[in-house]
Design a protein around this motif. Structure first.
Motif, mmCIF file in Angstrom:
data_model
loop_
_atom_site.group_PDB
_atom_site.id
_atom_site.type_symbol
_atom_site.label_atom_id
_atom_site.label_comp_id
_atom_site.label_asym_id
_atom_site.label_seq_id
_atom_site.Cartn_x
_atom_site.Cartn_y
_atom_site.Cartn_z
ATOM 1 N N PHE A 17 0.823 -1.212 0.000
ATOM 2 C CA PHE A 17 0.000 0.000 0.000
ATOM 3 C C PHE A 17 0.863 1.271 0.000
ATOM 4 O O PHE A 17 0.441 2.304 -0.497
ATOM 5 N N THR A 18 2.078 1.166 0.558
ATOM 6 C CA THR A 18 2.943 2.351 0.540
ATOM 7 C C THR A 18 3.408 2.659 -0.883
ATOM 8 O O THR A 18 3.834 3.771 -1.164
ATOM 9 N N ALA A 19 3.325 1.649 -1.771
ATOM 10 C CA ALA A 19 3.785 1.853 -3.157
ATOM 11 C C ALA A 19 2.650 2.273 -4.090
ATOM 12 O O ALA A 19 2.837 2.390 -5.287
ATOM 13 N N CYS A 20 1.466 2.490 -3.545
ATOM 14 C CA CYS A 20 0.287 2.753 -4.392
ATOM 15 C C CYS A 20 0.242 4.152 -4.988
ATOM 16 O O CYS A 20 -0.243 4.328 -6.095
ATOM 17 N N VAL A 21 0.685 5.135 -4.222
ATOM 18 C CA VAL A 21 0.491 6.508 -4.685
ATOM 19 C C VAL A 21 1.681 6.957 -5.541
ATOM 20 O O VAL A 21 2.829 6.893 -5.109
ATOM 21 N N ASP A 30 -1.885 -2.060 -9.570
ATOM 22 C CA ASP A 30 -1.175 -3.317 -9.271
ATOM 23 C C ASP A 30 -0.753 -3.465 -7.799
ATOM 24 O O ASP A 30 -1.048 -4.498 -7.187
ATOM 25 N N PRO A 31 -0.088 -2.471 -7.214
ATOM 26 C CA PRO A 31 0.241 -2.644 -5.792
ATOM 27 C C PRO A 31 -0.997 -2.687 -4.893
ATOM 28 O O PRO A 31 -0.990 -3.352 -3.855
ATOM 29 N N TYR A 32 -2.071 -2.001 -5.318
ATOM 30 C CA TYR A 32 -3.326 -2.033 -4.559
ATOM 31 C C TYR A 32 -3.848 -3.474 -4.507
ATOM 32 O O TYR A 32 -4.203 -3.983 -3.442
ATOM 33 N N LEU A 33 -3.854 -4.124 -5.670
ATOM 34 C CA LEU A 33 -4.325 -5.518 -5.710
ATOM 35 C C LEU A 33 -3.365 -6.438 -4.964
ATOM 36 O O LEU A 33 -3.806 -7.372 -4.281
ATOM 37 N N ALA A 34 -2.060 -6.159 -5.064
ATOM 38 C CA ALA A 34 -1.078 -6.977 -4.333
ATOM 39 C C ALA A 34 -1.336 -6.868 -2.829
ATOM 40 O O ALA A 34 -1.278 -7.867 -2.101
ATOM 41 N N GLY A 35 -1.639 -5.676 -2.376
ATOM 42 C CA GLY A 35 -1.965 -5.473 -0.959
ATOM 43 C C GLY A 35 -3.176 -6.293 -0.563
ATOM 44 O O GLY A 35 -3.167 -6.995 0.452
ATOM 45 N N TRP A 36 -4.229 -6.241 -1.372
ATOM 46 C CA TRP A 36 -5.441 -6.997 -1.067
ATOM 47 C C TRP A 36 -5.212 -8.497 -1.084
ATOM 48 O O TRP A 36 -5.767 -9.232 -0.263
ATOM 49 N N ILE A 63 -11.648 -9.767 -10.867
ATOM 50 C CA ILE A 63 -12.330 -8.962 -11.896
ATOM 51 C C ILE A 63 -11.383 -7.852 -12.375
ATOM 52 O O ILE A 63 -11.196 -7.637 -13.570
ATOM 53 N N ILE A 64 -10.754 -7.182 -11.420
ATOM 54 C CA ILE A 64 -9.875 -6.064 -11.806
ATOM 55 C C ILE A 64 -8.592 -6.592 -12.451
ATOM 56 O O ILE A 64 -8.093 -6.023 -13.427
ATOM 57 N N GLU A 65 -8.084 -7.729 -11.948
ATOM 58 C CA GLU A 65 -6.896 -8.336 -12.572
ATOM 59 C C GLU A 65 -7.165 -8.696 -14.027
ATOM 60 O O GLU A 65 -6.292 -8.539 -14.885
#
Ligand code: 1PZ
Length: 214
Positions: A17-21, A30-36, A63-65
């Motif tokens: 999540f720190t890599a999302c913004v 991609d990092p958002y989905l990796a976090g989830w 779905i988003i992937e």
């Protein structure tokens, strides 16, 4: 111990999540989905009683992937580009689910609402007393956020599952980031990033009037 389980730590999840913004204050998908995905793995460690929750999260992640693996993948690089692309091409059901029941925008919104719960829950955990009950922190934060979007039957099932959560200290140790104190310190470092991701998305969705997508 299952393969890889010994190396699993919630630290990597929060680092995602720190890599999302991005530098342009966009939210990278991609990092958002990796976090989830990491959160789902963690949830699965807590017991099968949570599988109805992790299954729904997995469905939404996939779905988003799928959009990220499609011909239009570059349109889904950031939440900003996804919103712009789907709205410009009339790919979002705005009133009720019909032609585009699984748009990126509505699917992402479900994860975004859950991120709000996560932010409050982790903050509750971080600031809680040593002997406080995770189940109480979890149900209070759930009732104050996500529950508002869920029908009675899901709220009921969630309430039952929360009772299976261990005490705060055990929960912090399950995170595998060291002692409970170290886990608390890590939460303190990671939470501002999660808040920032949430805030940017919330503003974007509000600006485009997408916060109530069916
Ligand atoms: C640590 C304890 C974990 C508690 C998790 C608290 C969240 C409870 C959420 C219950 C969701 C139940 C299953 C299905 C819900 C769906 O109906 C909704 C709306 O989607 P739609 O029907 O509109 O397609 N789905 C969601 O709200 C997304 C929920 C994702 C929850 C992920 C939790 C991950 C927890 C990580 C824990 C560290």
């Amino acid at each position: 111990m299952a393969a890889g389980a010994e190396t699993f730590s919630l630290r990597e999840v929060l680092v995602a999540f720190t890599a999302c913004v991005s530098e342009q204050r966009e939210v990278r998908v991609d990092p958002y989905l990796a976090g989830w995905k990491g959160l789902v793995r963690f949830l699965n460690c807590l017991g099968t009683i949570f599988s109805f929750i992790s299954k729904d999260a997995v469905t939404k992640i996939e779905i988003i992937e799928n959009y990220r693996n499609s011909d239009q993948q570059e349109k889904y690089l950031t939440v900003q580009s996804m919103v712009e692309y789907e709205l410009a091409n009339d790919l979002v059901d705005l009133q009720k689910r019909s032609k585009h029941p699984d748009s990126g925008c509505r699917t992402f919104l479900r994860l975004h609402r859950a991120l709000h719960w996560l932010q409050m829950f982790l903050e509750g955990l971080r600031t809680g007393e040593d002997n406080s009950k995770t189940s109480v922190i979890c149900s209070e934060t759930y009732n104050a956020s996500l529950a508002n979007y869920h029908p009675w039957i899901i709220r009921k099932a969630a309430g039952v599952a929360f009772c299976a959560l261990p005490t705060r200290n055990t929960f912090l140790e399950t995170m595998n980031v060291g002692t409970a104190e170290e886990a608390v310190a890590m939460l303190g470092e990671a939470l501002p990033y999660i808040c920032e991701v949430y805030k940017i998305t919330e503003e974007l969705y509000a600006q485009h009037k997408l916060l109530d997508l069916p």
